[in-house]
Write a protein that holds these residues in place. Structure first.
Motif, PDB file in Angstrom:
ATOM      1  N   HIS A 146     -81.615  29.245 -53.221  1.00 16.15           N
ATOM      2  CA  HIS A 146     -82.603  28.303 -52.698  1.00 16.15           C
ATOM      3  C   HIS A 146     -82.738  28.385 -51.179  1.00 16.15           C
ATOM      4  O   HIS A 146     -83.653  27.766 -50.621  1.00 16.15           O
ATOM      5  CB  HIS A 146     -82.212  26.870 -53.080  1.00 16.15           C
ATOM      6  CG  HIS A 146     -82.593  26.489 -54.471  1.00 16.15           C
ATOM      7  ND1 HIS A 146     -81.863  26.893 -55.580  1.00 16.15           N
ATOM      8  CD2 HIS A 146     -83.621  25.741 -54.952  1.00 16.15           C
ATOM      9  CE1 HIS A 146     -82.413  26.399 -56.669  1.00 16.15           C
ATOM     10  NE2 HIS A 146     -83.483  25.705 -56.320  1.00 16.15           N
ATOM     11  N   SER A 147     -81.872  29.121 -50.518  1.00 15.89           N
ATOM     12  CA  SER A 147     -81.794  29.091 -49.052  1.00 15.89           C
ATOM     13  C   SER A 147     -82.678  30.148 -48.405  1.00 15.89           C
ATOM     14  O   SER A 147     -82.241  30.908 -47.537  1.00 15.89           O
ATOM     15  CB  SER A 147     -80.330  29.269 -48.613  1.00 15.89           C
ATOM     16  OG  SER A 147     -79.501  28.310 -49.219  1.00 15.89           O
ATOM     17  N   LYS A 148     -83.947  30.163 -48.788  1.00 11.90           N
ATOM     18  CA  LYS A 148     -84.852  31.205 -48.298  1.00 11.90           C
ATOM     19  C   LYS A 148     -85.126  31.077 -46.802  1.00 11.90           C
ATOM     20  O   LYS A 148     -85.220  32.081 -46.096  1.00 11.90           O
ATOM     21  CB  LYS A 148     -86.166  31.154 -49.085  1.00 11.90           C
ATOM     22  CG  LYS A 148     -86.014  31.519 -50.563  1.00 11.90           C
ATOM     23  CD  LYS A 148     -87.350  31.508 -51.273  1.00 11.90           C
ATOM     24  CE  LYS A 148     -87.219  32.013 -52.704  1.00 11.90           C
ATOM     25  NZ  LYS A 148     -86.374  31.158 -53.542  1.00 11.90           N
ATOM     26  N   THR A 149     -85.252  29.840 -46.304  1.00 13.50           N
ATOM     27  CA  THR A 149     -85.521  29.672 -44.871  1.00 13.50           C
ATOM     28  C   THR A 149     -84.312  30.082 -44.046  1.00 13.50           C
ATOM     29  O   THR A 149     -84.445  30.641 -42.953  1.00 13.50           O
ATOM     30  CB  THR A 149     -85.921  28.224 -44.556  1.00 13.50           C
ATOM     31  OG1 THR A 149     -87.016  27.846 -45.392  1.00 13.50           O
ATOM     32  CG2 THR A 149     -86.336  28.084 -43.103  1.00 13.50           C
ATOM     33  N   ILE A 151     -82.229  32.433 -44.895  1.00 15.49           N
ATOM     34  CA  ILE A 151     -82.235  33.900 -44.912  1.00 15.49           C
ATOM     35  C   ILE A 151     -83.200  34.442 -43.867  1.00 15.49           C
ATOM     36  O   ILE A 151     -82.926  35.435 -43.190  1.00 15.49           O
ATOM     37  CB  ILE A 151     -82.599  34.415 -46.322  1.00 15.49           C
ATOM     38  CG1 ILE A 151     -81.484  34.040 -47.315  1.00 15.49           C
ATOM     39  CG2 ILE A 151     -82.820  35.918 -46.324  1.00 15.49           C
ATOM     40  CD1 ILE A 151     -81.849  34.265 -48.764  1.00 15.49           C
TER      41      ILE A 151
END
Length: 275
Positions: A146-149, A151
């Motif tokens: 869920h931690s796309k931002t 990344i």
């Protein structure tokens, strides 16, 4: 209204012996001043999203409200960076206004402030939740997914609250305390019981983060990073299961292992897990 928490701008990167002009994403830093019953209460340095949840969770963590009904009104002026709040608590009589607070994005308030005021708010967990090792690893894998931002920017803390199977909600912020307050605010707003929930967290489990977990009322916190010695002591005292270094198929249990299937019911000093 939530703002985009990512910003793209031209920069210069040194790579392979060359200086190259390119662009990069980085996170926005936003000051939000909370006005309670007409008085300036605190300024939170945060990411400008899920601000209503942040204010709710922050006020509950501070002991200004204890349930959703204690909040009479919340108006956000997110263009100018203000949250105007009316609560049932008489904050003047309760001496909340003795010190104006700047809640920084890096570490929250000072340890002195925490230990002077938090003992009455932190809860000893009564959670009976039971998890398997595979559930713990799966939850951390979900948080990473869920931690796309993060990344894209590398500049955020990520946190989620779960029942051990599905996420209720995932939140992110430049401030680690803020990310947890947003989760707390989400649960308060929707009247979700947190007693048998788990916090999944991207950062170090410090004493302040452990106290924040106790204020929320969860029985377990898991992190991909390390705990501190004081956090482990507090977790033991507050009946919270603290699990760190959840990564690459392994993790360490530092307190109250009885909530993990197959673990011994208690830890002895000579048997405590290490990295």
């Amino acid at each position: 209204m939530d703002h985009d928490i990512r910003y793209n701008q031209t920069m210069i990167r040194y790579q392979d012996g060359e200086l190259i002009e390119t662009t990069d994403d980085y996170v926005k830093e936003f000051p939000l001043t909370v006005i309670v019953n007409g008085h300036e209460f605190a300024t939170i340095i945060c990411s400008p999203n899920n601000l209503e949840e942040l204010v709710l969770g922050f006020l509950a963590s501070e002991g200004v409200i204890f349930k959703r009904e204690d909040l009479l009104q919340l108006e956000l002026d997110d263009q100018r960076g203000y949250a105007h709040v009316k609560v049932t608590t008489d904050i003047e009589q309760a001496n909340y206004l003795s010190t104006k607070r700047m809640v920084a994005s890096c570490c929250g308030k000072s340890r002195e402030f925490y230990f002077q005021n938090d003992a009455a708010i932190a809860k000893t967990s009564m959670s009976t939740i039971q998890l398997s090792p595979s559930q713990i690893l799966h939850m951390m894998a979900q948080l990473q997914a869920h931690s796309k931002t993060f990344i894209a920017t590398g500049g955020l803390h990520n946190a989620a609250i779960s029942d051990g199977n599905a996420f209720y909600v995932h939140r992110q912020d430049i401030g680690r305390h803020n990310a947890l307050d947003k989760l707390y605010g989400y649960c308060i707003k929707r009247h979700i019981s947190v007693r048998d929930k788990i916090l999944i967290f991207s950062g170090r489990i410090s004493s302040e983060i452990l106290i924040k977990a106790a204020k929320i009322g969860v029985g377990m916190i898991i992190s991909k990073s390390a705990p501190t010695t004081l956090a482990v002591q507090l977790a033991q005292d507050l009946n919270i299961t603290a699990i760190g270094f959840v990564r690459e198929g392994h993790f360490n249990i530092y307190s109250h292992p009885e909530r993990v299937d197959g673990a011994p019911k208690q830890l002895h000093a000579s048997q405590q897990c290490r990295k």
